[in-house]
Structure formats: structure tokens, C-alpha cells
Design an enzyme around this catalytic site. Structure first.
Site, short mmCIF file in Angstrom:
data_model
loop_
_atom_site.label_atom_id
_atom_site.label_comp_id
_atom_site.label_asym_id
_atom_site.label_seq_id
_atom_site.Cartn_x
_atom_site.Cartn_y
_atom_site.Cartn_z
N GLY A 27 63.31 76.43 55.29
CA GLY A 27 64.65 76.96 55.54
C GLY A 27 64.90 77.21 57.01
N SER A 28 65.86 76.53 57.60
CA SER A 28 66.02 76.60 59.04
C SER A 28 67.32 75.93 59.46
CB SER A 28 64.82 75.92 59.71
OG SER A 28 64.46 74.75 58.99
#
Length: 213
Positions: free
Chosen positions: A180-181
Site C-alpha cells: 500500500g503506497s
């Protein structure tokens, strides 16, 4: 299905834990204890998938550096690296997206800079200023493009394989961010975005901008 090389240590660790817990659980008469671990290994395999991609033809086209959803397309002046006006295209990668990052243009790596920081939610505007990140400047056709890999609330490791002086090709893999980024792409003057907020894009294949002059 191809797996990103950074994923094998994580997958190997998860599989090792699965084997150990499975053996203990089976001996104790609780084989159902395997279920969450099997799901965890399956998720790791899915998360670290690395599908083959081919960039569309057209030297004036700029492709997406990441899979995910466009959360911002804004004009601003980047003072930290470029020192010039640019259009920022921000792409948020959820844990379900492919997390392998790809070069948006062909050219030469002029700068790679790692910065420590916080781990705010990657879709927040302040993430680009406060979070841990890696900035990469690519020189292409007399223009300078800025890529910023930004760690999110879950992501604690940014992988960037580029070094100053490297020659890169549009659509090639250059790294990834785990769990997640977000990736910000700063477009120089004369390069116009063709996406808008809410669009879904794929790294290396989706066109996000085009050189106009």
C-alpha cells in the site's frame, strides 16, 4: 505467474511459518489452524505478482509508473528537487494492486534521493511532504521528470534499483513499494496530462501524459 524478486523472502518466511504451525497444529489435533496461514501465503503470492507488460508505441507518450487510482492531477511548483513548475499526477496503490513500478519515459537517471519520514496514509496530500520517500529525476528529450515513491501507512520498505547515470527505457521495471503506497509523477512544462482524478491506470501500459511541444 511471475513473482517480483523482492517478494521471495517474504513468501519464504510465510511458507516456513505455515509449515511449522501446520506441523504443530496437526500434532495437537487442530488442522484448522492452517487456514489463516494458507490465506496469508496466498495473499503474499498475489501481492508480489509481476505480470509482463509492453509499453504502447509512441515516443511522445508518458506511461504510468504505477498501478492504481489517480488521486490528484494538480499544477504546482516543486521546490525540493526540480525547482520549476510542474504538473503532479499522484497514483495511489491499494494492497490489491500490482506494486511493481515502471519508468514513465526513456532517458537517463540524473538523481536518486532517499528521504526518511513518517508513514501517513499514502492517499493523503501531506504524504508527499511528510512520508518516507525516494525521489528520482529522469532526463528525457531535454526535459526533467520527477518520480517520487512514497511509503504509506502499511508500506515500510521502498525498493528503487536505479542509480545516477543509468539509461532506462519506458515501461521497464525500476522498483516497488511494499503493502500500500503511492507514486507521484511530476510532468515538466510542455507535457500535458491525459488522465484525471479517479481514473484507473496500469504501470507501463496506461498513457498518463503526452508531450505537446
Amino acid at each position: 505467474m511471475a513473482i517480483a524478486r523482492e517478494g521471495w523472502p517474504v513468501i519464504g518466511t510465510a511458507a516456513g511459518v505455515l509449515g511449522l504451525v501446520g506441523a504443530v497444529g496437526t500434532l495437537a489435533g487442530h488442522p484448522a489452524s492452517l487456514v489463516p496461514l494458507v490465506l496469508a501465503v496466498g495473499f503474499c503470492l498475489y501481492f508480489f505478482r509481476d505480470p509482463e507488460r509492453r509499453a504502447p508505441p509512441g515516443e511522445r507518450l508518458v506511461v504510468s509508473p504505477a498501478d492504481g487510482r489517480v488521486v490528484a492531477v494538480v499544477e504546482e511548483r516543486d521546490e525540493r528537487v526540480l525547482g520549476a513548475p510542474a504538473t503532479r499526477v499522484s497514483i495511489f496503490m491499494s494492497p490489491l494492486d500490482v506494486h511493481v513500478n515502471r519508468n514513465p519515459v526513456s532517458g537517463t537517471v540524473a538523481l536518486v534521493r532517499h528521504s526518511a519520514g513518517r508513514f501517513r496514509a499514502a492517499f493523503a496530500d501531506k504524504a508527499s511532504l511528510d512520508n518516507a520517500r525516494t525521489a528520482v529525476v529522469l532526463e528525457s528529450g531535454g526535459r526533467r521528470y520527477l518520480l517520487v515513491q512514497i511509503a504509506g501507512a502499511l508500506a515500510r520498505r521502498i525498493v528503487c534499483r536505479l542509480r545516477p547515470g543509468d539509461r532506462v527505457q519506458r515501461g521497464e521495471r525500476f522498483g516497488m513499494i511494499m503493502f500500500g503506497s503511492r507514486v507521484d509523477l511530476f510532468l515538466p512544462v510542455g507535457v500535458a496530462p491525459v488522465v484525471r482524478r479517479g481514473d484507473r491506470v496500469r504501470a507501463g501500459t496506461s498513457v498518463v501524459a503526452e508531450e505537446r511541444s
